[in-house]
Design an enzyme around this catalytic site. Structure first.
Site, PDB file in Angstrom:
ATOM      1  N   TYR A   1       1.121  -1.104   0.264  1.00 53.32           N
ATOM      2  CA  TYR A   1       0.224  -0.219   0.190  1.00 53.32           C
ATOM      3  C   TYR A   1       0.686   1.526   0.310  1.00 53.32           C
ATOM      4  O   TYR A   1       0.717   2.526  -0.758  1.00 53.32           O
ATOM      5  CB  TYR A   1      -1.124  -0.242   1.381  1.00 53.32           C
ATOM      6  CG  TYR A   1      -2.424   0.668   1.249  1.00 53.32           C
ATOM      7  CD1 TYR A   1      -3.246   0.895  -0.134  1.00 53.32           C
ATOM      8  CD2 TYR A   1      -2.143   1.833   1.669  1.00 53.32           C
ATOM      9  CE1 TYR A   1      -4.095   1.604  -0.601  1.00 53.32           C
ATOM     10  CE2 TYR A   1      -3.382   2.951   1.771  1.00 53.32           C
ATOM     11  CZ  TYR A   1      -4.094   3.087   0.497  1.00 53.32           C
ATOM     12  OH  TYR A   1      -5.416   3.231   1.107  1.00 53.32           O
TER      13      TYR A   1
ATOM     14  N   LYS B   1      -2.993   8.412   3.122  1.00 57.54           N
ATOM     15  CA  LYS B   1      -4.280   8.303   3.676  1.00 57.54           C
ATOM     16  C   LYS B   1      -3.951   8.721   5.370  1.00 57.54           C
ATOM     17  O   LYS B   1      -4.725   9.257   5.531  1.00 57.54           O
ATOM     18  CB  LYS B   1      -5.083   6.177   3.880  1.00 57.54           C
ATOM     19  CG  LYS B   1      -5.220   6.010   2.721  1.00 57.54           C
ATOM     20  CD  LYS B   1      -6.742   7.141   1.725  1.00 57.54           C
ATOM     21  CE  LYS B   1      -6.842   5.937   0.880  1.00 57.54           C
ATOM     22  NZ  LYS B   1      -7.671   7.196  -0.042  1.00 57.54           N
TER      23      LYS B   1
HETATM   24  P1  NAD Z   1     -12.833   3.462  -7.985  1.00 60.10           P
HETATM   25  O1  NAD Z   1     -12.105   3.636  -8.499  1.00 60.10           O
HETATM   26  O2  NAD Z   1     -14.046   3.015  -8.296  1.00 60.10           O
HETATM   27  O3  NAD Z   1     -12.698   5.273  -7.117  1.00 60.10           O
HETATM   28  C1  NAD Z   1     -11.411   5.762  -7.211  1.00 60.10           C
HETATM   29  C2  NAD Z   1     -12.379   7.019  -8.164  1.00 60.10           C
HETATM   30  O4  NAD Z   1     -10.413   8.301  -7.984  1.00 60.10           O
HETATM   31  C3  NAD Z   1     -12.524   7.183  -9.454  1.00 60.10           C
HETATM   32  O5  NAD Z   1     -13.316   7.882 -10.249  1.00 60.10           O
HETATM   33  C4  NAD Z   1     -11.155   7.387 -10.575  1.00 60.10           C
HETATM   34  O6  NAD Z   1     -11.781   8.974 -11.608  1.00 60.10           O
HETATM   35  C5  NAD Z   1     -11.281   8.953  -9.230  1.00 60.10           C
HETATM   36  N1  NAD Z   1      -9.469  10.255  -8.866  1.00 60.10           N
HETATM   37  C6  NAD Z   1      -8.336   9.121  -9.512  1.00 60.10           C
HETATM   38  N2  NAD Z   1      -8.228  10.324  -9.313  1.00 60.10           N
HETATM   39  C7  NAD Z   1      -8.151  11.593 -10.220  1.00 60.10           C
HETATM   40  C8  NAD Z   1      -8.170  12.472 -10.009  1.00 60.10           C
HETATM   41  N3  NAD Z   1      -6.645  12.947 -10.502  1.00 60.10           N
HETATM   42  N4  NAD Z   1      -9.060  13.645 -10.355  1.00 60.10           N
HETATM   43  C9  NAD Z   1     -10.585  13.442  -9.711  1.00 60.10           C
HETATM   44  N5  NAD Z   1     -10.519  11.881  -9.501  1.00 60.10           N
HETATM   45  C10 NAD Z   1      -9.737  10.766  -9.727  1.00 60.10           C
HETATM   46  O7  NAD Z   1     -12.072   2.701  -6.469  1.00 60.10           O
HETATM   47  P2  NAD Z   1     -12.734   2.774  -5.340  1.00 60.10           P
HETATM   48  O8  NAD Z   1     -12.000   1.830  -4.550  1.00 60.10           O
HETATM   49  O9  NAD Z   1     -14.380   2.743  -5.065  1.00 60.10           O
HETATM   50  O10 NAD Z   1     -12.160   4.256  -4.544  1.00 60.10           O
HETATM   51  C11 NAD Z   1     -13.135   4.676  -3.650  1.00 60.10           C
HETATM   52  C12 NAD Z   1     -12.285   5.343  -2.300  1.00 60.10           C
HETATM   53  O11 NAD Z   1     -12.401   4.852  -1.601  1.00 60.10           O
HETATM   54  C13 NAD Z   1     -10.685   6.083  -2.826  1.00 60.10           C
HETATM   55  O12 NAD Z   1      -9.828   6.765  -1.780  1.00 60.10           O
HETATM   56  C14 NAD Z   1      -9.979   4.633  -2.160  1.00 60.10           C
HETATM   57  O13 NAD Z   1      -9.035   4.787  -1.725  1.00 60.10           O
HETATM   58  C15 NAD Z   1     -11.203   3.928  -1.193  1.00 60.10           C
HETATM   59  N6  NAD Z   1     -11.028   2.863  -0.147  1.00 60.10           N
HETATM   60  C16 NAD Z   1     -11.652   1.661  -1.173  1.00 60.10           C
HETATM   61  C17 NAD Z   1     -10.760   0.756  -0.736  1.00 60.10           C
HETATM   62  C18 NAD Z   1     -10.865  -0.515  -1.584  1.00 60.10           C
HETATM   63  O14 NAD Z   1     -10.095  -1.611  -1.246  1.00 60.10           O
HETATM   64  N7  NAD Z   1     -11.469  -0.922  -2.445  1.00 60.10           N
HETATM   65  C19 NAD Z   1     -10.791   0.333   0.698  1.00 60.10           C
HETATM   66  C20 NAD Z   1     -10.871   1.616   1.197  1.00 60.10           C
HETATM   67  C21 NAD Z   1     -10.811   2.906   0.957  1.00 60.10           C
HETATM   68  O1  0WE Z   2      -7.193   2.702  -1.751  1.00 61.20           O
HETATM   69  C1  0WE Z   2      -7.227   1.764  -2.419  1.00 61.20           C
HETATM   70  C2  0WE Z   2      -6.279   2.044  -4.051  1.00 61.20           C
HETATM   71  C3  0WE Z   2      -5.871   2.718  -3.999  1.00 61.20           C
HETATM   72  C4  0WE Z   2      -5.268   2.982  -5.586  1.00 61.20           C
HETATM   73  C5  0WE Z   2      -5.071   1.914  -6.416  1.00 61.20           C
HETATM   74  C6  0WE Z   2      -4.916   2.099  -7.618  1.00 61.20           C
HETATM   75  C7  0WE Z   2      -4.469   0.800  -8.757  1.00 61.20           C
HETATM   76  C8  0WE Z   2      -3.827   1.040  -9.630  1.00 61.20           C
HETATM   77  C9  0WE Z   2      -4.791   4.497  -5.399  1.00 61.20           C
HETATM   78  N1  0WE Z   2      -3.828   4.295  -6.794  1.00 61.20           N
HETATM   79  C10 0WE Z   2      -3.925   3.167  -7.533  1.00 61.20           C
HETATM   80  N2  0WE Z   2      -3.465   3.397  -9.336  1.00 61.20           N
HETATM   81  C11 0WE Z   2      -2.979   2.569 -10.170  1.00 61.20           C
HETATM   82  O2  0WE Z   2      -3.034   2.445 -11.050  1.00 61.20           O
HETATM   83  N3  0WE Z   2      -7.702   0.654  -1.450  1.00 61.20           N
HETATM   84  C12 0WE Z   2      -7.669   1.044  -0.213  1.00 61.20           C
HETATM   85  C13 0WE Z   2      -7.845  -0.348  -2.681  1.00 61.20           C
HETATM   86  C14 0WE Z   2      -6.268  -0.980  -1.977  1.00 61.20           C
HETATM   87  O3  0WE Z   2      -5.354  -0.992  -3.060  1.00 61.20           O
HETATM   88  C15 0WE Z   2      -4.204  -1.480  -2.823  1.00 61.20           C
HETATM   89  C16 0WE Z   2      -4.120  -2.384  -1.543  1.00 61.20           C
HETATM   90  C17 0WE Z   2      -5.318  -2.196  -1.199  1.00 61.20           C
HETATM   91  C18 0WE Z   2      -6.477  -2.609  -0.257  1.00 61.20           C
HETATM   92  C19 0WE Z   2      -2.506  -1.978  -2.932  1.00 61.20           C
HETATM   93  C20 0WE Z   2      -1.824  -2.758  -2.132  1.00 61.20           C
HETATM   94  C21 0WE Z   2      -2.152  -3.112  -1.495  1.00 61.20           C
HETATM   95  C22 0WE Z   2      -3.090  -3.005  -0.561  1.00 61.20           C
END
Ligand code: NAD
Ligand code: 0WE
Length: 255
Positions: free
Chosen positions: A155, A162
């Site tokens: 991560y 974060k």
């Molecule tokens: P997702 O890919 O659907 O959403 C991520 C969003 O970030 C996308 O809509 C993308 O367009 C947007 N984004 C990236 N760069 C950007 C920029 N420069 N300007 C505007 N928007 C931009 O994935 P998700 O999992 O729904 O992620 C949403 C949030 O939840 C993130 O903050 C992520 O860190 C957090 N999160 C995700 C998880 C997981 O496991 N999926 C867990 C905890 C927290």
């Molecule tokens: O916040 C996230 C994902 C954030 C994220 C994911 C990507 C994948 C594609 C940010 N940037 C990128 N850029 C890319 O090109 N999570 C909480 C989901 C997540 O991502 C991980 C995790 C978990 C959980 C990455 C490594 C290890 C664990």
């Protein structure tokens, strides 16, 4: 009568139907909130527009959160079209893929700056522009992850971003609290979304939660969205500056 009847909100971070932001949008809309959406780039516009339209949204605006002009233009439009705003949902994160594998110590200066700009500073910038449209009872929320406070392999720089997002939540809550505006963050467990694609250790993380978390299962987008509904509504009127875990209890375990 919905909990959010007559209220208006803007959602940053819908990419597709699996996005956490999309589950939140559906939940807020189901309780009567009128919504605006933003997207980055033409590819995502073609995905977001039909989703937003299906919830009756008419404000579907471009916004790269690293671009101050984009941000200004979004809130100018909200001011003209709505004049006020009750809820802002920040569900945006990005780091270069190369930074999300291997040793954290290899993180580049540019990679660090990009991850923190998109994933943490953006909350500050959006909150600053939203504040003049908001009044007592308004709510701002973002999405975070346990990697902010514990080392989660791979991560890496996102964990640092974060941590900055969570600390920013507390400082913003202190700034906006006197006006009655609340700022919180939801710490979700791992969920298979676009942002999880291509993360090689992701399935291992999902399996670990099933094995170790008190609830012995992973969480869904809909469960995260229910907490977002709580944060958007008066049910949470006394809650600000908090990080609320929606992770099957995984974070409480010592091993
Ligand atoms: P997702 O890919 O659907 O959403 C991520 C969003 O970030 C996308 O809509 C993308 O367009 C947007 N984004 C990236 N760069 C950007 C920029 N420069 N300007 C505007 N928007 C931009 O994935 P998700 O999992 O729904 O992620 C949403 C949030 O939840 C993130 O903050 C992520 O860190 C957090 N999160 C995700 C998880 C997981 O496991 N999926 C867990 C905890 C927290
Ligand atoms: O916040 C996230 C994902 C954030 C994220 C994911 C990507 C994948 C594609 C940010 N940037 C990128 N850029 C890319 O090109 N999570 C909480 C989901 C997540 O991502 C991980 C995790 C978990 C959980 C990455 C490594 C290890 C664990």
């Amino acid at each position: 009568m919905g909990l959010l009847e007559g209220k208006r909100g803007i959602i940053f971070g819908v990419a597709n139907e699996r996005s956490i932001a999309w589950a939140i949008a559906q939940k807020l809309h189901s309780e009567g909130m009128e919504l605006a959406f933003t997207y980055v780039g033409e590819t995502l516009e073609s995905r977001v527009r039909p989703l937003a339209k299906s919830l009756g949204a008419s404000l579907i605006l471009p916004c790269d959160v690293t671009n101050d002009e984009d941000i200004k233009s979004v809130f100018k439009t909200l001011e003209i079209e709505w004049g006020s705003l009750d809820t802002l949902v920040h569900s945006v994160a990005f780091a270069n893929k190369e930074e999300l594998k291997g040793a954290f110590v290899k993180t580049s200066r540019e990679g660090f700056a990009l991850a923190l700009d998109v994933s943490a500073y953006s909350l500050v910038a959006l909150t600053r522009e939203a504040e003049p449209l908001m009044s007592a009872g308004s709510s701002i929320m973002s999405m975070t992850y346990l990697g902010s406070s514990r080392v989660v392999p791979n991560y890496n720089v996102m964990g640092v971003a974060k941590a900055a997002l969570e600390a920013s939540t507390r400082y913003l809550a202190a700034d906006l609290g006197p006006k009655g505006i609340r700022v919180n963050s939801i710490s979700a467990g791992p969920i298979k979304t676009l942002a999880a694609m291509g993360i090689s250790s992701f399935n291992a993380i999902l399996n670990l939660v099933e094995k170790k978390a008190p609830l012995k299962r992973n969480v869904t987008q809909d469960e995260v969205a229910s907490t977002a509904l709580y944060l958007a509504s008066t049910l949470s009127s006394g809650v600000t500056g908090e990080i609320i875990y929606v992770d099957s209890g995984y974070n409480i375990m010592g091993s």
